[in-house]
Scaffold this motif. Structure first.
Motif, PDB file in Angstrom:
ATOM      1  N   ARG A 118      -0.290   8.512   6.845  1.00  0.00           N
ATOM      2  CA  ARG A 118       0.399   7.977   6.674  1.00  0.00           C
ATOM      3  C   ARG A 118       1.241   7.567   7.396  1.00  0.00           C
ATOM      4  O   ARG A 118       2.056   6.241   7.919  1.00  0.00           O
TER       5      ARG A 118
ATOM      6  N   ALA B  40       0.552  -1.076  -0.219  1.00  0.00           N
ATOM      7  CA  ALA B  40      -0.475   0.251   0.105  1.00  0.00           C
ATOM      8  C   ALA B  40       0.969   1.079   0.049  1.00  0.00           C
ATOM      9  O   ALA B  40       0.839   2.338  -0.642  1.00  0.00           O
TER      10      ALA B  40
ATOM     11  N   GLU C 146      -1.774  13.978   4.185  1.00  0.00           N
ATOM     12  CA  GLU C 146      -1.278  12.142   3.456  1.00  0.00           C
ATOM     13  C   GLU C 146      -0.336  12.282   4.179  1.00  0.00           C
ATOM     14  O   GLU C 146       0.149  11.051   4.307  1.00  0.00           O
TER      15      GLU C 146
ATOM     16  N   ASN D  99       4.065   0.587  -3.495  1.00  0.00           N
ATOM     17  CA  ASN D  99       3.860   0.355  -4.111  1.00  0.00           C
ATOM     18  C   ASN D  99       2.732   1.127  -5.298  1.00  0.00           C
ATOM     19  O   ASN D  99       1.238   0.251  -5.185  1.00  0.00           O
ATOM     20  N   GLN D 100       1.867   2.562  -5.303  1.00  0.00           N
ATOM     21  CA  GLN D 100       0.489   2.296  -5.752  1.00  0.00           C
ATOM     22  C   GLN D 100       0.501   2.128  -6.794  1.00  0.00           C
ATOM     23  O   GLN D 100      -0.882   1.877  -7.062  1.00  0.00           O
ATOM     24  N   THR D 101       0.900   1.300  -8.027  1.00  0.00           N
ATOM     25  CA  THR D 101      -0.215   0.788  -8.662  1.00  0.00           C
ATOM     26  C   THR D 101      -0.680  -0.410  -8.658  1.00  0.00           C
ATOM     27  O   THR D 101      -1.883  -0.462  -8.949  1.00  0.00           O
TER      28      THR D 101
ATOM     29  N   ARG E 294      -0.954  -1.379  -5.520  1.00  0.00           N
ATOM     30  CA  ARG E 294      -1.786  -0.939  -4.153  1.00  0.00           C
ATOM     31  C   ARG E 294      -3.725  -1.044  -5.032  1.00  0.00           C
ATOM     32  O   ARG E 294      -4.306  -1.822  -4.097  1.00  0.00           O
ATOM     33  N   THR E 295      -3.936  -0.653  -5.695  1.00  0.00           N
ATOM     34  CA  THR E 295      -5.672  -0.579  -5.995  1.00  0.00           C
ATOM     35  C   THR E 295      -5.699  -2.285  -6.946  1.00  0.00           C
ATOM     36  O   THR E 295      -7.324  -3.054  -6.414  1.00  0.00           O
TER      37      THR E 295
END
Length: 321
Positions: free
Chosen positions: A231, A111, A227, A114-116, A118-119
């Protein structure tokens, strides 16, 4: 002749642990399941599953094994087949609790780093699948544990209590299984948690440097970055849970390593032996790790703390809602 000191400590320690740990985990499950703690559904799934696994560890290991053995030695639970089954379930729930902690750590690493991915990965559905797989594999890989034990004694032609078979430490097959178990729990979880947290920490440090640089270039002053605040809360929770596990499992980890590389054996009945004392102390700390998460949530999560206060002040109203 009185009981050994370590046994006397156990006889006091485990009932106190059960009195505190059982309601703590039950309250945690109820509070988190309500979904009012400001956590994502994915995180909530993992935390509820971890609390449920810890609850089962307390029921099986602390109550049905330790307390039963100390205070109800003539209970049917000490009948050898039931004793072996209970110990098998104990190890299954322990492994489940440990690997759910690893799964949660991995989820948070994805999470944050790796934002890609994560979804796709950090979803409630994926969390449910991971939890189911971890629970199933934890039970499956502990099935051989049932056959590790033999009756400790025969009373009126009935097998009573259970102890490790005499050939467990000499049979190549059982030695291979012991190595497998030691690597799987706790060696691999230790390594994975430390590695994943190191990756997460490195990513956060780099990301925070970039965000501060962007804020400085845009001349933003005295601005609270939501943000970074979110976090920060997530990381505090993750690191506290992870290192609490490592700290409380450290003695057991060292004991397991000693068994692999020395002539020492587990479950020795010589309670004056320093290794046996260390082993039993490690088990006590390991059980403690099954009731500390509630207090970690209360300290690190303000919304959980508020919900906990509501439970304490108005328990009936909380249940009705």
């Amino acid at each position: 002749m009185g009981q050994p000191v370590i046994i006397q400590i156990e006889n006091i320690y485990y009932p106190i642990l059960a009195i505190i740990g059982l309601p703590a985990n039950l309250v945690t499950i109820v509070i988190l399941s309500r979904g009012k703690c400001g956590l994502s559904k994915c995180i909530t799934r993992y935390l509820v599953a971890m609390a449920a696994a810890d609850l089962m560890v307390l029921i099986n290991e602390v109550i049905l094994y330790e307390i039963n053995d100390a205070y109800f030695p003539n209970s049917f639970l000490n009948y050898s087949p039931i004793c072996s089954l209970n110990l098998t379930l104990c190890y299954s729930f322990i492994d489940c609790s440990v690997w759910l902690t690893v799964a949660f750590t991995f989820d948070r690493c994805i999470a944050i780093c790796n934002q890609t991915l994560r979804t796709k990965y950090c979803t409630e559905k994926t969390a449910a699948v991971v939890i189911a797989v971890v629970c199933f594999l934890s039970v499956l890989e502990n099935v051989p544990i049932y056959f590790v034990f033999e009756p400790r004694e025969i009373i009126h032609n009935e097998p009573w209590s259970c102890c490790v078979k005499s050939n467990f430490y000499t049979s190549p097959l059982w030695q291979a299984y012991l190595w497998f178990e030691t690597i799987l729990t706790p060696f691999a979880p230790f390594v994975l948690i430390l590695l994943l947290n190191a990756l997460t920490c490195r990513h956060i440090v780099l990301a925070n440097r970039v965000r501060r640089g962007l804020q400085a270039n845009s001349n933003v002053q005295n601005h609270t970055d939501p943000e970074m605040e979110n976090r920060k809360k997530s990381i505090i929770l993750l690191f506290t849970l992870s290192y609490n596990f490592i700290l409380l499992w450290m003695v057991t980890f060292i004991v397991f390593i000693c068994v692999q590389f020395t002539d020492t054996q587990l479950m020795n009945v010589n309670y004056k032996d320093s290794f046996t004392i260390a082993e039993l102390s490690g088990y006590m700390l390991r059980c403690l790790s099954s009731c500390t998460n509630t207090f970690i949530y209360a300290v690190s999560q303000s919304k959980f703390r508020e919900e906990l206060k509501n439970v304490i002040r108005h328990p009936l109203a909380f249940i009705n809602n």
